[in-house]
Motif scaffolding. Structure first.
Motif, PDB file in Angstrom:
ATOM      1  N   ALA A 149       6.514  27.326 -73.297  1.00 52.68           N
ATOM      2  CA  ALA A 149       6.177  27.435 -74.722  1.00 52.68           C
ATOM      3  C   ALA A 149       7.063  28.447 -75.439  1.00 52.68           C
ATOM      4  CB  ALA A 149       4.711  27.815 -74.889  1.00 52.68           C
ATOM      5  N   GLU A 150       7.533  29.465 -74.717  1.00 49.63           N
ATOM      6  CA  GLU A 150       8.411  30.474 -75.323  1.00 49.63           C
ATOM      7  C   GLU A 150       9.886  30.098 -75.211  1.00 49.63           C
ATOM      8  OE1 GLU A 150       7.719  34.385 -73.835  1.00 49.63           O
ATOM      9  OE2 GLU A 150       5.559  34.350 -74.260  1.00 49.63           O
ATOM     10  N   GLY A 151      10.263  29.487 -74.118  1.00 47.51           N
ATOM     11  CA  GLY A 151      11.677  29.208 -73.890  1.00 47.51           C
ATOM     12  C   GLY A 151      12.185  27.950 -74.556  1.00 47.51           C
ATOM     13  N   LEU A 152      11.322  26.934 -74.696  1.00 47.51           N
ATOM     14  CA  LEU A 152      11.782  25.643 -75.182  1.00 47.51           C
ATOM     15  C   LEU A 152      12.250  25.648 -76.640  1.00 47.51           C
ATOM     16  CD1 LEU A 152      12.169  22.648 -74.417  1.00 47.51           C
ATOM     17  CD2 LEU A 152       9.819  22.243 -75.186  1.00 47.51           C
ATOM     18  N   PRO A 153      11.529  26.268 -77.579  1.00 45.41           N
ATOM     19  CA  PRO A 153      11.955  26.167 -78.983  1.00 45.41           C
ATOM     20  C   PRO A 153      13.381  26.661 -79.237  1.00 45.41           C
ATOM     21  CG  PRO A 153       9.700  26.960 -78.871  1.00 45.41           C
ATOM     22  CD  PRO A 153      10.221  26.953 -77.466  1.00 45.41           C
ATOM     23  N   GLY A 154      13.783  27.750 -78.621  1.00 46.67           N
ATOM     24  CA  GLY A 154      15.133  28.253 -78.821  1.00 46.67           C
ATOM     25  C   GLY A 154      16.195  27.319 -78.280  1.00 46.67           C
ATOM     26  N   VAL A 155      15.891  26.653 -77.176  1.00 46.71           N
ATOM     27  CA  VAL A 155      16.845  25.715 -76.592  1.00 46.71           C
ATOM     28  C   VAL A 155      16.940  24.452 -77.457  1.00 46.71           C
ATOM     29  CG1 VAL A 155      17.382  24.335 -74.548  1.00 46.71           C
ATOM     30  CG2 VAL A 155      16.391  26.620 -74.289  1.00 46.71           C
ATOM     31  N   THR A 160       5.797  14.313 -63.649  1.00 46.77           N
ATOM     32  CA  THR A 160       5.793  15.737 -63.972  1.00 46.77           C
ATOM     33  C   THR A 160       7.021  16.443 -63.395  1.00 46.77           C
ATOM     34  OG1 THR A 160       4.577  16.470 -61.996  1.00 46.77           O
ATOM     35  CG2 THR A 160       3.267  15.743 -63.906  1.00 46.77           C
ATOM     36  N   ARG A 161       7.367  17.540 -64.071  1.00 45.90           N
ATOM     37  CA  ARG A 161       8.413  18.443 -63.617  1.00 45.90           C
ATOM     38  C   ARG A 161       7.972  19.873 -63.934  1.00 45.90           C
ATOM     39  NH1 ARG A 161       9.449  14.355 -61.620  1.00 45.90           N
ATOM     40  NH2 ARG A 161      11.424  13.235 -61.467  1.00 45.90           N
ATOM     41  N   ALA A 162       8.663  20.838 -63.346  1.00 46.61           N
ATOM     42  CA  ALA A 162       8.399  22.252 -63.617  1.00 46.61           C
ATOM     43  C   ALA A 162       9.729  22.887 -64.006  1.00 46.61           C
ATOM     44  CB  ALA A 162       7.801  22.939 -62.394  1.00 46.61           C
ATOM     45  N   PHE A 163       9.830  23.360 -65.234  1.00 48.63           N
ATOM     46  CA  PHE A 163      11.089  23.849 -65.784  1.00 48.63           C
ATOM     47  C   PHE A 163      11.134  25.377 -65.729  1.00 48.63           C
ATOM     48  CE2 PHE A 163      10.436  19.699 -67.588  1.00 48.63           C
ATOM     49  CZ  PHE A 163      11.705  19.147 -67.577  1.00 48.63           C
ATOM     50  N   VAL A 164      12.303  25.897 -65.372  1.00 47.88           N
ATOM     51  CA  VAL A 164      12.493  27.344 -65.312  1.00 47.88           C
ATOM     52  C   VAL A 164      13.614  27.729 -66.267  1.00 47.88           C
ATOM     53  CG1 VAL A 164      14.051  27.205 -63.306  1.00 47.88           C
ATOM     54  CG2 VAL A 164      12.875  29.349 -63.834  1.00 47.88           C
ATOM     55  N   HIS A 165      13.356  28.712 -67.116  1.00 49.21           N
ATOM     56  CA  HIS A 165      14.360  29.168 -68.077  1.00 49.21           C
ATOM     57  C   HIS A 165      15.517  29.823 -67.335  1.00 49.21           C
ATOM     58  CE1 HIS A 165      16.158  31.553 -71.364  1.00 49.21           C
ATOM     59  NE2 HIS A 165      15.698  30.589 -72.142  1.00 49.21           N
ATOM     60  N   ILE A 166      16.714  29.700 -67.891  1.00 49.38           N
ATOM     61  CA  ILE A 166      17.909  30.225 -67.237  1.00 49.38           C
ATOM     62  C   ILE A 166      17.786  31.717 -66.934  1.00 49.38           C
ATOM     63  CG2 ILE A 166      19.039  30.528 -69.481  1.00 49.38           C
ATOM     64  CD1 ILE A 166      20.735  29.722 -66.075  1.00 49.38           C
ATOM     65  N   GLY A 226      18.239  25.740 -70.566  1.00 47.52           N
ATOM     66  CA  GLY A 226      18.670  26.813 -71.449  1.00 47.52           C
ATOM     67  C   GLY A 226      19.756  26.312 -72.370  1.00 47.52           C
ATOM     68  N   PRO A 227      20.222  27.141 -73.289  1.00 43.48           N
ATOM     69  CA  PRO A 227      21.319  26.735 -74.178  1.00 43.48           C
ATOM     70  C   PRO A 227      22.583  26.416 -73.387  1.00 43.48           C
ATOM     71  CG  PRO A 227      20.240  28.745 -74.974  1.00 43.48           C
ATOM     72  CD  PRO A 227      19.714  28.493 -73.594  1.00 43.48           C
ATOM     73  N   ASP A 228      23.328  25.438 -73.871  1.00 47.90           N
ATOM     74  CA  ASP A 228      24.636  25.084 -73.321  1.00 47.90           C
ATOM     75  C   ASP A 228      24.562  24.663 -71.852  1.00 47.90           C
ATOM     76  OD1 ASP A 228      27.316  24.596 -73.425  1.00 47.90           O
ATOM     77  OD2 ASP A 228      27.947  26.689 -73.274  1.00 47.90           O
TER      78      ASP A 228
END
Length: 330
Positions: free
Chosen positions: A306-312, A221-227, A181-183
Motif C-alpha cells: 500500500a505504501e510502495g505501489l503508488p510511487g511506482v 496470488t503473488r507477494a511483492f517486495v519493494h526494491i 520499484g521504479p525503472d
C-alpha cells in the motif's frame, strides 16, 4: 571495505545493490553488457564505480572482471516473462554459461566468496504456501519455454552449491520474490498493469469503472517486495548468510492478481472492472515466500504494498505521459 564485483550491475536489482554497497563504504566493480540494464540506473554514482562492459558468456571478460576482487555477487540473467517465451535459448545460455564462467573465474582468481541470485521460478508451483527454501526445485515440462528461466536458475544453484563445496570460503544463494520499484523495466506485471491502466482509461468514459483485462481469473496470488526491502535482504545474505545457505528475499504480504489490478487503477483515482482471460501457459496459481530463515538473520521488510505501489505507478505513468521510450529490452 570489501571489493565487490556485481555482475548485472546496471540491471534493476543490481544497480540498487551497487548504490547500497557504495553507501556502505565498499568498493564496487560492475560487469554488464547493458543488453537489459542501462547506465542511467547508475546516474550519480558512475564515477565511483569501475564499469566493465561485456557479456557474462565471454569467459575472458569474466576472468578480467573477477580478477582482484574479494567477492562476487552474481546477478546477471535474462529476466522478464516475455523473454522466457520468446528467446528461451538466450535465457538458458546466459544463465548456465554465465554461471560456469563465474565459477571458473572465481577459482582462477582465488575469490573465496560468491553470492548467487536465483529465483522463486526455480521451484515453479510450490507444494507449500508460504513456501520455505527446502521445497523441491522442479521443471514441470521441458517443452514449455517458460521454464527456461527457472531451469537456468535450478542449474545455477546446483553448480554453485557443488562447486562451492571446495575451493570457496562461502557460497550463498538468495531467491528474490517479485521485486518491484521504479525503472524495473516494462516486461513485469506492475509496469505492464500501469501501461494497461493508462490505455484503458484513455478508452473509457471519464467516470465509472475502467475495463481491465487480465490473464486468468484474477485469483492467482503473488507477494511483492519493494526494491528497498529487497536490497536490505540481499545485503543481509551477503553479510550473514551461511556457507551453502539458501534464503528467500521477499515480503510475505500476499495479494491476488485481480486485487493488484484494482490497486493500480485506484492509484489514478478510478475503479477497475477486472475482466478474466485465458491463463498464461505454465503460470503458477499461488506464490508467497516463507522468509523465516532470513528473518532469523535480522531481516524485516518495511515497505507494505500500500505504501510502495503508488510511487511506482506514478513513476511509470509519468514516463508514459511524457512519451518516454518504452525500452522493452530492459
Amino acid at each position: 571495505m570489501t571489493h565487490y564485483l556485481v555482475t548485472g550491475g546496471s540491471g534493476f536489482i543490481g544497480a540498487a545493490l551497487v548504490r547500497r554497497l557504495l553507501n556502505d563504504g565498499h568498493r564496487v566493480r560492475v560487469l554488464d553488457d547493458n543488453s537489459r540494464g542501462h547506465m542511467g540506473r547508475l546516474a550519480g554514482i558512475a564515477d565511483s564505480v569501475e564499469f566493465i562492459g561485456g557479456d557474462i558468456r565471454d569467459a575472458d571478460t569474466v576472468r578480467t572482471a573477477v580478477r582482484g576482487t574479494d567477492a562476487v555477487l552474481h546477478l546477471a540473467a535474462v529476466n522478464g516473462t516475455r523473454h522466457f517465451y520468446e528467446k528461451p535459448e538466450v535465457v538458458l545460455d546466459v544463465g548456465v554459461r554465465g554461471m560456469l564462467n563465474v565459477l571458473d573465474a572465481c577459482r582462477a582468481g582465488g575469490v573465496g566468496t560468491l553470492v548467487l541470485a536465483s529465483s522463486s521460478e526455480a521451484y515453479q508451483t510450490p507444494p507449500v504456501v508460504p513456501t520455505p527454501e527446502d521445497v523441491p526445485l522442479v521443471v514441470p515440462d521441458v517443452l514449455n519455454p517458460r521454464y527456461s528461466y527457472g531451469g537456468s536458475k535450478l542449474i545455477s544453484e546446483l553448480l554453485a552449491v557443488n562447486w562451492g563445496r571446495t575451493g570457496f570460503d562461502r557460497v550463498a544463494i538468495f531467491r528474490p520474490h517479485n521485486v518491484y520499484g521504479p525503472d524495473m523495466g516494462w516486461e513485469h506485471v506492475v509496469p505492464e498493469f500501469v501501461r494497461r491502466a493508462v490505455a484503458a482509461m484513455a478508452l473509457s468514459p471519464p467516470r465509472g469503472p475502467v475495463a481491465f483485462p487480465i490473464q486468468g481469473d484474477g485469483t492467482q496470488t503473488r507477494a511483492f517486495v519493494h526494491i528497498d526491502d529487497a536490497v536490505d535482504g540481499i545485503v543481509t545474505v551477503i553479510d550473514k548468510g551461511e556457507h551453502l545457505g539458501v534464503y528467500h528475499v521477499g515480503n510475505p504480504e500476499e495479494v491476488s492478481v485481480g486485487d493488484l489490478a484494482r490497486r493500480v487503477v485506484a492509484c489514478f483515482g478510478r475503479e477497475a472492472e477486472v475482466i478474466a482471460g485465458p491463463p498464461a501457459p505454465g503460470g503458477t496459481g499461488r506464490r508467497c515466500p516463507d522468509i523465516g530463515r532470513l528473518e532469523r538473520l535480522g531481516y524485516r521488510p518495511r515497505v507494505p504494498l500500500a505504501e510502495g505501489l503508488p510511487g511506482v505507478v506514478d513513476w511509470y505513468a509519468q514516463r508514459i505521459a511524457g512519451d518516454a521510450p518504452l525500452r522493452a529490452a530492459e
